[in-house]
Design an enzyme around this catalytic site. Structure first.
Site, PDB file in Angstrom:
ATOM      1  N   SER A 193      -2.778  -7.686   3.017  1.00 29.35           N
ATOM      2  CA  SER A 193      -3.083  -7.554   4.449  1.00 29.35           C
ATOM      3  C   SER A 193      -3.486  -8.909   5.016  1.00 29.35           C
ATOM      4  O   SER A 193      -3.121  -9.261   6.136  1.00 29.35           O
ATOM      5  CB  SER A 193      -4.223  -6.554   4.660  1.00 29.35           C
ATOM      6  OG  SER A 193      -3.863  -5.287   4.165  1.00 29.35           O
ATOM      7  N   ARG A 198      -2.104  -6.251  -8.390  1.00 28.65           N
ATOM      8  CA  ARG A 198      -1.023  -7.214  -8.172  1.00 28.65           C
ATOM      9  C   ARG A 198      -1.111  -8.389  -9.134  1.00 28.65           C
ATOM     10  O   ARG A 198      -0.100  -8.880  -9.621  1.00 28.65           O
ATOM     11  CB  ARG A 198      -1.097  -7.771  -6.737  1.00 28.65           C
ATOM     12  CG  ARG A 198      -0.719  -6.782  -5.679  1.00 28.65           C
ATOM     13  CD  ARG A 198      -1.242  -7.206  -4.324  1.00 28.65           C
ATOM     14  NE  ARG A 198      -2.698  -7.143  -4.309  1.00 28.65           N
ATOM     15  CZ  ARG A 198      -3.458  -7.344  -3.232  1.00 28.65           C
ATOM     16  NH1 ARG A 198      -2.899  -7.662  -2.086  1.00 28.65           N
ATOM     17  NH2 ARG A 198      -4.766  -7.242  -3.308  1.00 28.65           N
ATOM     18  N   LYS A 218     -16.305  -8.248   6.185  1.00 26.04           N
ATOM     19  CA  LYS A 218     -15.736  -9.084   7.241  1.00 26.04           C
ATOM     20  C   LYS A 218     -15.281  -8.271   8.456  1.00 26.04           C
ATOM     21  O   LYS A 218     -15.021  -7.070   8.346  1.00 26.04           O
ATOM     22  CB  LYS A 218     -14.590  -9.921   6.665  1.00 26.04           C
ATOM     23  CG  LYS A 218     -13.662  -9.111   5.778  1.00 26.04           C
ATOM     24  CD  LYS A 218     -12.788  -9.997   4.925  1.00 26.04           C
ATOM     25  CE  LYS A 218     -11.792  -9.262   4.092  1.00 26.04           C
ATOM     26  NZ  LYS A 218     -12.058  -8.126   3.331  1.00 26.04           N
ATOM     27  N   HIS A 229       0.849  -1.206   0.000  1.00 23.40           N
ATOM     28  CA  HIS A 229       0.000   0.000   0.000  1.00 23.40           C
ATOM     29  C   HIS A 229       0.879   1.249   0.000  1.00 23.40           C
ATOM     30  O   HIS A 229       0.611   2.210  -0.723  1.00 23.40           O
ATOM     31  CB  HIS A 229      -0.876   0.053   1.257  1.00 23.40           C
ATOM     32  CG  HIS A 229      -1.922  -1.010   1.360  1.00 23.40           C
ATOM     33  ND1 HIS A 229      -2.084  -1.790   2.464  1.00 23.40           N
ATOM     34  CD2 HIS A 229      -2.885  -1.418   0.479  1.00 23.40           C
ATOM     35  CE1 HIS A 229      -3.104  -2.622   2.285  1.00 23.40           C
ATOM     36  NE2 HIS A 229      -3.600  -2.423   1.089  1.00 23.40           N
TER      37      HIS A 229
HETATM   38  P1  ADP Z   1      -9.737  -3.620  -0.510  1.00 18.37           P
HETATM   39  O1  ADP Z   1     -10.449  -4.269   0.633  1.00 18.37           O
HETATM   40  O2  ADP Z   1     -10.442  -2.453  -1.096  1.00 18.37           O
HETATM   41  O3  ADP Z   1      -9.195  -4.564  -1.549  1.00 18.37           O
HETATM   42  P2  ADP Z   1      -7.032  -3.345   0.395  1.00 18.37           P
HETATM   43  O4  ADP Z   1      -6.587  -2.643   1.620  1.00 18.37           O
HETATM   44  O5  ADP Z   1      -6.814  -4.831   0.362  1.00 18.37           O
HETATM   45  O6  ADP Z   1      -8.521  -2.946   0.218  1.00 18.37           O
HETATM   46  O7  ADP Z   1      -6.336  -2.725  -0.897  1.00 18.37           O
HETATM   47  C1  ADP Z   1      -6.498  -1.394  -1.284  1.00 18.37           C
HETATM   48  C2  ADP Z   1      -5.873  -1.198  -2.652  1.00 18.37           C
HETATM   49  O8  ADP Z   1      -4.478  -1.435  -2.574  1.00 18.37           O
HETATM   50  C3  ADP Z   1      -6.383  -2.138  -3.734  1.00 18.37           C
HETATM   51  O9  ADP Z   1      -6.386  -1.439  -4.963  1.00 18.37           O
HETATM   52  C4  ADP Z   1      -5.361  -3.239  -3.755  1.00 18.37           C
HETATM   53  O10 ADP Z   1      -5.305  -3.887  -5.011  1.00 18.37           O
HETATM   54  C5  ADP Z   1      -4.097  -2.433  -3.509  1.00 18.37           C
HETATM   55  N1  ADP Z   1      -3.038  -3.244  -2.917  1.00 18.37           N
HETATM   56  C6  ADP Z   1      -3.107  -4.044  -1.837  1.00 18.37           C
HETATM   57  N2  ADP Z   1      -1.929  -4.638  -1.595  1.00 18.37           N
HETATM   58  C7  ADP Z   1      -1.077  -4.192  -2.544  1.00 18.37           C
HETATM   59  C8  ADP Z   1       0.296  -4.466  -2.866  1.00 18.37           C
HETATM   60  N3  ADP Z   1       1.011  -5.330  -2.157  1.00 18.37           N
HETATM   61  N4  ADP Z   1       0.850  -3.835  -3.926  1.00 18.37           N
HETATM   62  C9  ADP Z   1       0.091  -2.982  -4.665  1.00 18.37           C
HETATM   63  N5  ADP Z   1      -1.210  -2.698  -4.449  1.00 18.37           N
HETATM   64  C10 ADP Z   1      -1.789  -3.299  -3.396  1.00 18.37           C
END
Ligand code: ADP
Length: 156
Positions: A124, A86, A41, A17
């Site tokens: 995450s 990703r 969730k 992120h």
């Molecule tokens: P959501 O529940 O909306 O998917 P996340 O917190 O998992 O929220 O992710 C927010 C954004 O960050 C999404 O666009 C996700 O694809 C991107 N993202 C999550 N992890 C990574 C990573 N390791 N590298 C690049 N982008 C990421």
């Protein structure tokens, strides 16, 4: 002024992120990290905890702010959405969301950044799994967040 929003659950924020938002902060005048409150969730960290951890991690990036939101993304003020991709699975999901959001709000554009190879496998969910099993996640999240994860799981 070009203002974009980077929405997500950020439960918790990872180095993946952080990479997206550092790169995004160079593309836009202002970047708002919007923490989603209404995820299906049960989160590990409360919105207040996530907000605190993110604020600490982005303290040195001047044009980044942190907010929380409930409801639909299209209700937010900026008309640019930043998302990271990703994998093909991310692509499929993101493509559908971007198209639907634009159908609901035609002036809304979603901008995608490809995950950096070093962070492409970080999520995450996996970070929580590793930390929950007592593993070291210091390569995947900022140091303060690794500490918080340790605290969360040792308190259980
Ligand atoms: P959501 O529940 O909306 O998917 P996340 O917190 O998992 O929220 O992710 C927010 C954004 O960050 C999404 O666009 C996700 O694809 C991107 N993202 C999550 N992890 C990574 C990573 N390791 N590298 C690049 N982008 C990421």
């Amino acid at each position: 002024m070009r203002k974009a929003v980077y929405p997500g659950s950020f439960d918790p924020l990872t180095n993946g992120h952080l990479d997206i938002l550092q790169r995004g902060a160079r593309l836009f005048d202002q970047l708002v990290i919007a923490i989603l409150q209404n995820g299906g969730k049960q989160p590990l960290f409360s919105v207040a905890e996530r907000r605190e951890m993110i604020a600490e991690a982005v303290a040195d990036i001047p044009n980044v702010a942190v907010e929380q939101f409930e409801g639909l993304l299209i209700g937010l003020e900026p008309n640019i959405v930043l998302r990271g991709i990703r994998t093909f699975a991310d692509y499929e999901f993101e493509q559908q969301m971007a198209v639907l959001n634009r159908q609901m709000r035609p002036d809304l554009e979603t901008v995608f950044l490809m995950a950096s190879p070093a962070h492409a496998a970080i999520s995450s969910r996996v970070v929580k799994e590793i930390a929950g099993l007592g593993g070291d996640v210091s390569a995947f999240v900022p140091p303060a967040i690794a500490q918080r994860l340790k605290g969360k799981f040792s308190a259980r």
